[in-house]
Design a protein around this motif. Structure first.
Motif, PDB file in Angstrom:
ATOM      1  N   SER A 115      30.741  25.608  15.435  1.00 23.82           N
ATOM      2  CA  SER A 115      29.873  24.805  16.305  1.00 23.82           C
ATOM      3  C   SER A 115      29.801  25.406  17.702  1.00 23.82           C
ATOM      4  O   SER A 115      28.774  25.358  18.367  1.00 23.82           O
ATOM      5  CB  SER A 115      30.362  23.349  16.368  1.00 23.82           C
ATOM      6  OG  SER A 115      31.413  23.204  17.318  1.00 23.82           O
TER       7      SER A 115
ATOM      8  N   ALA B 270      29.862  28.554  18.219  1.00 24.26           N
ATOM      9  CA  ALA B 270      28.992  29.724  18.075  1.00 24.26           C
ATOM     10  C   ALA B 270      27.565  29.309  17.711  1.00 24.26           C
ATOM     11  O   ALA B 270      26.703  30.172  17.546  1.00 24.26           O
ATOM     12  CB  ALA B 270      29.543  30.672  17.011  1.00 24.26           C
TER      13      ALA B 270
ATOM     14  N   LEU C 146      26.128  28.071  14.954  1.00 21.47           N
ATOM     15  CA  LEU C 146      25.632  28.596  13.685  1.00 21.47           C
ATOM     16  C   LEU C 146      24.915  27.508  12.906  1.00 21.47           C
ATOM     17  O   LEU C 146      24.908  26.337  13.314  1.00 21.47           O
ATOM     18  CB  LEU C 146      26.809  29.141  12.869  1.00 21.47           C
ATOM     19  CG  LEU C 146      27.597  30.258  13.552  1.00 21.47           C
ATOM     20  CD1 LEU C 146      28.730  30.730  12.668  1.00 21.47           C
ATOM     21  CD2 LEU C 146      26.688  31.419  13.922  1.00 21.47           C
TER      22      LEU C 146
ATOM     23  N   PHE D 231      28.728  27.270   9.151  1.00 24.09           N
ATOM     24  CA  PHE D 231      29.861  26.348   9.251  1.00 24.09           C
ATOM     25  C   PHE D 231      30.739  26.443   7.999  1.00 24.09           C
ATOM     26  O   PHE D 231      31.962  26.483   8.085  1.00 24.09           O
ATOM     27  CB  PHE D 231      29.358  24.905   9.400  1.00 24.09           C
ATOM     28  CG  PHE D 231      29.048  24.488  10.813  1.00 24.09           C
ATOM     29  CD1 PHE D 231      28.091  25.155  11.566  1.00 24.09           C
ATOM     30  CD2 PHE D 231      29.710  23.419  11.405  1.00 24.09           C
ATOM     31  CE1 PHE D 231      27.790  24.766  12.858  1.00 24.09           C
ATOM     32  CE2 PHE D 231      29.424  23.016  12.699  1.00 24.09           C
ATOM     33  CZ  PHE D 231      28.461  23.683  13.431  1.00 24.09           C
TER      34      PHE D 231
ATOM     35  N   PHE E 228      30.982  28.916   5.945  1.00 23.42           N
ATOM     36  CA  PHE E 228      31.646  30.223   5.919  1.00 23.42           C
ATOM     37  C   PHE E 228      32.924  30.198   6.770  1.00 23.42           C
ATOM     38  O   PHE E 228      34.000  30.579   6.309  1.00 23.42           O
ATOM     39  CB  PHE E 228      30.680  31.293   6.436  1.00 23.42           C
ATOM     40  CG  PHE E 228      31.249  32.678   6.416  1.00 23.42           C
ATOM     41  CD1 PHE E 228      31.208  33.439   5.271  1.00 23.42           C
ATOM     42  CD2 PHE E 228      31.820  33.224   7.555  1.00 23.42           C
ATOM     43  CE1 PHE E 228      31.725  34.722   5.244  1.00 23.42           C
ATOM     44  CE2 PHE E 228      32.344  34.499   7.545  1.00 23.42           C
ATOM     45  CZ  PHE E 228      32.302  35.252   6.387  1.00 23.42           C
ATOM     46  N   PHE E 229      32.817  29.724   8.009  1.00 24.71           N
ATOM     47  CA  PHE E 229      33.994  29.724   8.882  1.00 24.71           C
ATOM     48  C   PHE E 229      35.039  28.708   8.425  1.00 24.71           C
ATOM     49  O   PHE E 229      36.245  28.951   8.539  1.00 24.71           O
ATOM     50  CB  PHE E 229      33.594  29.465  10.340  1.00 24.71           C
ATOM     51  CG  PHE E 229      33.286  30.727  11.066  1.00 24.71           C
ATOM     52  CD1 PHE E 229      34.306  31.508  11.588  1.00 24.71           C
ATOM     53  CD2 PHE E 229      31.983  31.172  11.200  1.00 24.71           C
ATOM     54  CE1 PHE E 229      34.032  32.702  12.239  1.00 24.71           C
ATOM     55  CE2 PHE E 229      31.696  32.365  11.848  1.00 24.71           C
ATOM     56  CZ  PHE E 229      32.722  33.130  12.371  1.00 24.71           C
TER      57      PHE E 229
ATOM     58  N   MET F  43      43.771  33.437  12.862  1.00 32.92           N
ATOM     59  CA  MET F  43      43.548  34.758  13.422  1.00 32.92           C
ATOM     60  C   MET F  43      42.225  35.337  12.919  1.00 32.92           C
ATOM     61  O   MET F  43      41.454  35.914  13.686  1.00 32.92           O
ATOM     62  CB  MET F  43      44.687  35.689  13.006  1.00 32.92           C
ATOM     63  CG  MET F  43      45.274  36.498  14.111  1.00 32.92           C
ATOM     64  SD  MET F  43      46.865  37.198  13.574  1.00 32.92           S
ATOM     65  CE  MET F  43      46.334  38.530  12.519  1.00 32.92           C
TER      66      MET F  43
ATOM     67  N   THR G 114      39.117  36.164  15.353  1.00 32.56           N
ATOM     68  CA  THR G 114      38.667  37.560  15.447  1.00 32.56           C
ATOM     69  C   THR G 114      37.206  37.676  15.051  1.00 32.56           C
ATOM     70  O   THR G 114      36.410  38.301  15.749  1.00 32.56           O
ATOM     71  CB  THR G 114      39.533  38.453  14.526  1.00 32.56           C
ATOM     72  OG1 THR G 114      40.899  38.302  14.900  1.00 32.56           O
ATOM     73  CG2 THR G 114      39.143  39.907  14.659  1.00 32.56           C
ATOM     74  N   VAL G 115      36.827  37.048  13.932  1.00 28.51           N
ATOM     75  CA  VAL G 115      35.441  37.155  13.473  1.00 28.51           C
ATOM     76  C   VAL G 115      34.493  36.456  14.441  1.00 28.51           C
ATOM     77  O   VAL G 115      33.377  36.911  14.673  1.00 28.51           O
ATOM     78  CB  VAL G 115      35.300  36.586  12.048  1.00 28.51           C
ATOM     79  CG1 VAL G 115      33.851  36.585  11.609  1.00 28.51           C
ATOM     80  CG2 VAL G 115      36.140  37.396  11.073  1.00 28.51           C
ATOM     81  N   ALA G 116      34.938  35.346  15.036  1.00 26.07           N
ATOM     82  CA  ALA G 116      34.055  34.588  15.928  1.00 26.07           C
ATOM     83  C   ALA G 116      34.108  35.098  17.357  1.00 26.07           C
ATOM     84  O   ALA G 116      33.479  34.515  18.242  1.00 26.07           O
ATOM     85  CB  ALA G 116      34.419  33.108  15.889  1.00 26.07           C
ATOM     86  N   ASN G 117      34.837  36.166  17.615  1.00 26.47           N
ATOM     87  CA  ASN G 117      34.957  36.689  18.969  1.00 26.47           C
ATOM     88  C   ASN G 117      35.544  35.692  19.965  1.00 26.47           C
ATOM     89  O   ASN G 117      35.181  35.696  21.141  1.00 26.47           O
ATOM     90  CB  ASN G 117      33.597  37.163  19.497  1.00 26.47           C
ATOM     91  CG  ASN G 117      33.318  38.595  19.113  1.00 26.47           C
ATOM     92  OD1 ASN G 117      34.246  39.390  19.017  1.00 26.47           O
ATOM     93  ND2 ASN G 117      32.060  38.921  18.899  1.00 26.47           N
TER      94      ASN G 117
ATOM     95  N   LEU H  35      39.114  34.236  21.847  1.00 20.39           N
ATOM     96  CA  LEU H  35      40.449  34.746  22.146  1.00 20.39           C
ATOM     97  C   LEU H  35      41.421  34.194  21.104  1.00 20.39           C
ATOM     98  O   LEU H  35      41.572  32.983  20.985  1.00 20.39           O
ATOM     99  CB  LEU H  35      40.895  34.293  23.539  1.00 20.39           C
ATOM    100  CG  LEU H  35      42.287  34.784  23.937  1.00 20.39           C
ATOM    101  CD1 LEU H  35      42.259  36.250  24.330  1.00 20.39           C
ATOM    102  CD2 LEU H  35      42.866  33.951  25.082  1.00 20.39           C
ATOM    103  N   PRO H  36      42.093  35.074  20.312  1.00 25.94           N
ATOM    104  CA  PRO H  36      43.037  34.553  19.319  1.00 25.94           C
ATOM    105  C   PRO H  36      44.107  33.698  19.992  1.00 25.94           C
ATOM    106  O   PRO H  36      44.635  34.072  21.037  1.00 25.94           O
ATOM    107  CB  PRO H  36      43.654  35.816  18.712  1.00 25.94           C
ATOM    108  CG  PRO H  36      42.690  36.910  18.991  1.00 25.94           C
ATOM    109  CD  PRO H  36      42.022  36.545  20.287  1.00 25.94           C
TER     110      PRO H  36
ATOM    111  N   LEU I 129      27.028  36.398  12.988  1.00 24.12           N
ATOM    112  CA  LEU I 129      27.032  35.516  14.154  1.00 24.12           C
ATOM    113  C   LEU I 129      25.679  35.451  14.853  1.00 24.12           C
ATOM    114  O   LEU I 129      25.525  34.724  15.828  1.00 24.12           O
ATOM    115  CB  LEU I 129      28.086  35.986  15.172  1.00 24.12           C
ATOM    116  CG  LEU I 129      29.542  35.815  14.763  1.00 24.12           C
ATOM    117  CD1 LEU I 129      30.441  36.281  15.890  1.00 24.12           C
ATOM    118  CD2 LEU I 129      29.848  34.368  14.424  1.00 24.12           C
TER     119      LEU I 129
ATOM    120  N   TYR J 177      23.490  24.286  14.864  1.00 21.31           N
ATOM    121  CA  TYR J 177      24.159  23.233  15.612  1.00 21.31           C
ATOM    122  C   TYR J 177      23.889  23.407  17.096  1.00 21.31           C
ATOM    123  O   TYR J 177      24.017  24.492  17.631  1.00 21.31           O
ATOM    124  CB  TYR J 177      25.655  23.311  15.371  1.00 21.31           C
ATOM    125  CG  TYR J 177      26.414  22.311  16.190  1.00 21.31           C
ATOM    126  CD1 TYR J 177      26.554  21.005  15.759  1.00 21.31           C
ATOM    127  CD2 TYR J 177      26.944  22.670  17.420  1.00 21.31           C
ATOM    128  CE1 TYR J 177      27.220  20.078  16.518  1.00 21.31           C
ATOM    129  CE2 TYR J 177      27.611  21.743  18.195  1.00 21.31           C
ATOM    130  CZ  TYR J 177      27.744  20.443  17.734  1.00 21.31           C
ATOM    131  OH  TYR J 177      28.393  19.538  18.503  1.00 21.31           O
TER     132      TYR J 177
END
Lengths: 212, 212, 212
Positions: free
Chosen positions: A27, A29, A31, A36, A38-39, A135, A139-142, A144-145, B148, B203
């Motif tokens: 949400s 990001a 998308l 949603f 997928f993540f 993690m 990482t995939v969503a850019n 900060l981990p 993304l 979203y």
């Protein structure tokens, strides 16, 4: 209840709560609904999947239990239509992530013990099951981990909980109580870190000497 | 032709086209020839490798077919010496990626069915085989992952194609036609999204209320 | 000494040196001690873990040798308390990473040959074992992956070393000498690149034509 009986419940619970955090990151990001899903799925099943691959459990846990993928999809739909109701989605992510950690670490410990792993590998599997889904999500969503946030207990919380479980089982405590103590420890350390600022000293390079 | 017979062809085709996109991303990062080969190979075999690991297919598909690694290397050499001929390498990446998705999703569906997976896991394997190589490519190369990109169908295109395949096979359609329909659906959805702006609602957080 | 006997030693050495680089990256991110252990372990065992998963070696190598996880933890503790003594931690990371590559590539080659892989897959496993731990370290820590540094031999160094090993073994050279030559080649190529600027031509788009 033997610890083995607890695994399906712990797996379902941690998949669900991690899936909610994945959908909330989707949400942020902005998308669409499939993004949603997928993540939510990546986050929900990521940690347990890596654990199963490392232990040689073929195929991985959700291949035989497709209901888990339905669960992550439902979590995604729920978040897609309700996320706007929450004032701070980021803080909601942090708290749901803490809850998911507190369920995923005992699940990982339990599967590792069931696969005959020794204490050190069991602790490692608890940490991996707890941290890897989040993690992958970050990482995939850019984003900060969370494991890189300075001055917060995160990997440390999972480490502490896994050690508690291994020690309790080692001294003969019934498995189910060891797993509960493990989850409570993870959540307490993470919550104490977020609310009360609990932390371990972090590495700081020496300040440059005053040359004046 | 049974759907099983189609797998080697689909695998070779999707490895080749994904390898081309990986090499083009390497050209954007201005790497040397071995860097091109690295990215071509990572992108070409990434999705099918994860699929095989998850399904417990040991060892993964390219270990027994080293010709696939020769193929990704040749794709890298080709791109290294010809990429400068193309005016817009980014748009070339997008279209080759769409083509690769349209071949990789049916390949993933086919392997999953051959491994005895049910419909939900089959759809998941189609999506994973399609998306993971490109995701690895973009994450390692520090490019914005295509999944993304807002307002474009990407995971949704792979999801749509995989569902079409599973439904057609479920109602008794010959496997090879189901796989063709799957690939056509993936490509049509992705192309419609790029050319005609097809998309699903994304979203959006509610705008802050006017306090005036 | 047969090459098989060399594996445990090579594995321990490459895990240790990669773990040191992981802990140094954790020091740049100013994490706490458990964060150091996390990065040391991820970097130390990452490459060999992926190699074992791809070859279908279940479970992966460190599950049966938990001493390796103790080793990565000790490396993390050592770095946590001594990293401030080094003037340039980044250049220390680069040199330790070069050393780790020079040990990990022969380890990967050796395991692949032991698993019956042919020459092309063996080269691929050497490259994967060498590069993946560092890639995971840099991606998770948000550092620029070393494989993307322009004008430096990195993947190329691992590729060169792996090819040397496969050719030497192919012409009947004793395995242990082939592995030593492999490691020396990797280190020489990487060191020559860092000290003397050795490199391969990189891809450069044509400059825009002068329209004046």
């Amino acid at each position: 209840m033997s610890p083995e009986d607890a695994v399906p419940f712990l797996d379902y619970a941690s998949v669900l709560v991690f899936a909610l955090t994945g959908a909330l990151v989707a949400s942020r990001a902005q998308l669409d609904l499939v993004g949603f899903i997928f993540f939510a799925t990546l986050t929900g099943i990521g940690g347990g999947t890596l654990r199963d691959l490392l232990l040689g459990q073929d195929p991985v846990f959700w291949v035989g239990r497709p209901g888990l993928l339905v669960l992550t999809s439902l979590a995604a739909v729920l978040v897609f239509f309700t996320a706007h109701l929450f004032e701070s989605r980021y803080s909601l992510i942090l708290w749901l992530d803490a809850l998911a950690l507190a369920v995923a670490v005992p699940a990982g410990v339990d599967v590792a013990i069931g696969a005959g792993a020794g204490p050190i590998v069991t602790v490692a599997m608890g940490i991996i099951t707890g941290t890897f889904g989040g993690m992958a999500r970050d990482t995939v969503a850019n984003e900060l981990p969370l494991i890189l946030k300075q001055g917060e207990l995160y990997v440390t919380a999972t480490f502490g909980g896994a050690v508690v479980a291994v020690v309790l089982i080692g001294i003969g405590c019934p498995g189910v109580w060891a797993l509960i103590a493990c989850g409570v420890t993870v959540f307490a350390l993470r919550a104490g870190s977020m609310l009360l600022g609990w932390n371990l000293p972090t590495y700081r390079p020496r300040p440059p000497r005053n040359k004046g």
